[in-house]
Design a protein around this motif. Structure first.
Motif, PDB file in Angstrom:
ATOM      1  N   SER A   1       0.850  -1.320  -0.071  1.00 24.93           N
ATOM      2  CA  SER A   1       0.000   0.019   0.052  1.00 24.93           C
ATOM      3  C   SER A   1       0.775   1.411   0.064  1.00 24.93           C
ATOM      4  CB  SER A   1      -0.837  -0.228   1.134  1.00 24.93           C
ATOM      5  OG  SER A   1      -0.240   0.191   2.348  1.00 24.93           O
TER       6      SER A   1
ATOM      7  N   TYR B   1       0.855   5.396   0.604  1.00 20.03           N
ATOM      8  CA  TYR B   1      -0.002   6.643   1.334  1.00 20.03           C
ATOM      9  C   TYR B   1      -0.020   7.713   0.156  1.00 20.03           C
ATOM     10  CZ  TYR B   1      -1.019  10.365   4.517  1.00 20.03           C
ATOM     11  OH  TYR B   1      -1.713  11.666   4.960  1.00 20.03           O
TER      12      TYR B   1
ATOM     13  N   LYS C   1      -1.485  13.960   2.641  1.00 21.22           N
ATOM     14  CA  LYS C   1      -2.439  14.568   3.409  1.00 21.22           C
ATOM     15  C   LYS C   1      -3.507  15.410   2.479  1.00 21.22           C
ATOM     16  CE  LYS C   1       1.071  15.775   6.743  1.00 21.22           C
ATOM     17  NZ  LYS C   1       1.328  16.604   7.927  1.00 21.22           N
TER      18      LYS C   1
ATOM     19  N   THR D   1      -7.131   7.258   1.076  1.00 19.43           N
ATOM     20  CA  THR D   1      -6.140   7.931   1.674  1.00 19.43           C
ATOM     21  C   THR D   1      -4.895   6.902   1.112  1.00 19.43           C
ATOM     22  OG1 THR D   1      -6.236   6.294   3.699  1.00 19.43           O
ATOM     23  CG2 THR D   1      -7.059   8.517   3.711  1.00 19.43           C
ATOM     24  N   HIS D   2      -5.266   5.570   0.595  1.00 22.95           N
ATOM     25  CA  HIS D   2      -4.216   4.875   0.193  1.00 22.95           C
ATOM     26  C   HIS D   2      -4.410   4.032  -1.143  1.00 22.95           C
ATOM     27  CE1 HIS D   2      -3.310   5.222   4.436  1.00 22.95           C
ATOM     28  NE2 HIS D   2      -2.038   4.650   4.377  1.00 22.95           N
TER      29      HIS D   2
ATOM     30  N   TRP E   1      -3.736   0.539  -2.920  1.00 25.58           N
ATOM     31  CA  TRP E   1      -3.320  -0.646  -2.498  1.00 25.58           C
ATOM     32  C   TRP E   1      -3.468  -1.920  -3.511  1.00 25.58           C
ATOM     33  CZ3 TRP E   1      -6.822  -4.206  -2.470  1.00 25.58           C
ATOM     34  CH2 TRP E   1      -8.165  -4.126  -2.329  1.00 25.58           C
TER      35      TRP E   1
ATOM     36  N   TRP F   1      -9.383   3.470   2.514  1.00 24.55           N
ATOM     37  CA  TRP F   1      -8.947   4.153   3.843  1.00 24.55           C
ATOM     38  C   TRP F   1      -8.973   2.844   4.886  1.00 24.55           C
ATOM     39  CZ3 TRP F   1     -11.983   3.423   7.976  1.00 24.55           C
ATOM     40  CH2 TRP F   1     -13.555   3.110   7.679  1.00 24.55           C
TER      41      TRP F   1
ATOM     42  N   LEU G   1      -2.642  -1.119   5.571  1.00 22.85           N
ATOM     43  CA  LEU G   1      -2.021   0.144   5.076  1.00 22.85           C
ATOM     44  C   LEU G   1      -1.400   0.921   5.873  1.00 22.85           C
ATOM     45  CD1 LEU G   1      -5.993   1.164   4.041  1.00 22.85           C
ATOM     46  CD2 LEU G   1      -4.269  -0.224   2.585  1.00 22.85           C
ATOM     47  N   PHE G   2      -1.149   0.681   7.263  1.00 21.37           N
ATOM     48  CA  PHE G   2      -0.693   1.598   7.997  1.00 21.37           C
ATOM     49  C   PHE G   2       0.859   0.921   8.490  1.00 21.37           C
ATOM     50  CE2 PHE G   2      -5.284   2.244   8.313  1.00 21.37           C
ATOM     51  CZ  PHE G   2      -5.133   3.606   7.862  1.00 21.37           C
TER      52      PHE G   2
ATOM     53  N   MET H   1       3.565   8.279   8.989  1.00 23.09           N
ATOM     54  CA  MET H   1       3.041   7.895   7.453  1.00 23.09           C
ATOM     55  C   MET H   1       3.930   8.524   6.597  1.00 23.09           C
ATOM     56  SD  MET H   1       0.305   6.338   7.636  1.00 23.09           S
ATOM     57  CE  MET H   1      -0.415   6.084   6.127  1.00 23.09           C
TER      58      MET H   1
ATOM     59  N   LYS I   1       5.965   8.041   2.247  1.00 18.37           N
ATOM     60  CA  LYS I   1       5.845   7.613   1.041  1.00 18.37           C
ATOM     61  C   LYS I   1       6.302   5.971   0.625  1.00 18.37           C
ATOM     62  CE  LYS I   1       6.352  12.269  -1.347  1.00 18.37           C
ATOM     63  NZ  LYS I   1       7.176  13.136  -2.557  1.00 18.37           N
TER      64      LYS I   1
END
Length: 219
Positions: free
Chosen positions: A27, A29, A32, A39-40, A42, A88, A115-116, A123, A125
């Motif tokens: 995934s 990011y 902002k 937000t992602h 993947w 997200w 994702l995180f 978070m 790149k």
């Protein structure tokens, strides 16, 4: 059914073939300024160990996503077996692998889409990669399937664009093969022990039968 077809469906008892695979996700990011619900970006995927081809034995790979995605089910019939979306939230992806030999039942696995980054990590790149080593174990395959397995992967097939991020899993295949061989040796040992015990009981039964016969009883 013809004689050749029937022969091709015959199972090879005592034969075990292992095909190492990796299921994973990557995934990115989107920053902002990304949309609140996207937000992602993947990608969830299934690949061969060391990015080897799987299409020689795999007919298709089915990905069942969260119900919020339309369509929820995605089917890939050629490599790379991967699905790309944006969102997200993390969720469990249901993956079903179908084989070219229809007699062989599909294999179902589950992969948690990550994702995180780990807790406490900002978070960035840098992509979040989550991969797991697994194996397709074909026990007593049909003759048709065994031919496909022995033919092996093709040297030419479409590679994933995410190959540079993949985990190596060096040595994992040899470790698993060693573990399987040890398990097979134990099974053979247990089988011989059971046969020996059975033979002992059979001797005791025959001795008891002779004793009863000598005493005038009936067996």
């Amino acid at each position: 059914m013809s004689g050749s077809a029937a022969a091709g469906n015959k199972r090879l008892r005592g034969t075990v073939v292992v095909v190492p695979i990796v299921h994973g996700s990557i995934s990115f990011y989107l920053g902002k300024k990304s949309e609140e619900e996207r937000t992602h970006k993947w990608t969830a995927y299934v690949r061969g160990l060391e990015n080897r081809d799987l299409s020689y034995v795999v007919k298709s790979v089915e990905f069942l996503l969260h119900e919020s995605f339309d369509p929820q089910k995605r089917v890939l019939s050629s490599p790379p077996y991967e699905v790309t979306e944006s969102g997200w939230g993390e969720f469990e992806v249901n993956i079903k692998i179908h084989f070219k030999d229809n007699i062989e039942k599909p294999v179902e696995i589950f992969h948690l889409l990550r994702l995180f980054p780990p807790f406490g990590t900002e978070m960035s790149k840098k992509p979040v990669v989550s991969e797991h080593y697994d194996e397709l174990i074909f026990q007593d395959p049909t003759e048709n399937l065994f031919k496909l397995l022995k033919a092996g992967p093709s040297a030419k097939f479409k590679q994933s664009t995410y190959s540079p991020y993949f985990t190596g899993f060096e040595g994992q295949e040899s470790k698993e093969l060693k573990r399987i061989e040890e398990a097979r040796k134990k099974l053979r040992h247990d089988k011989l022990a059971l046969e020996e015990k059975f033979n002992e009981l059979e001797v005791q039964r025959e001795e008891l039968a002779r004793e009863l016969a000598r005493l005038g009883g009936k067996v």
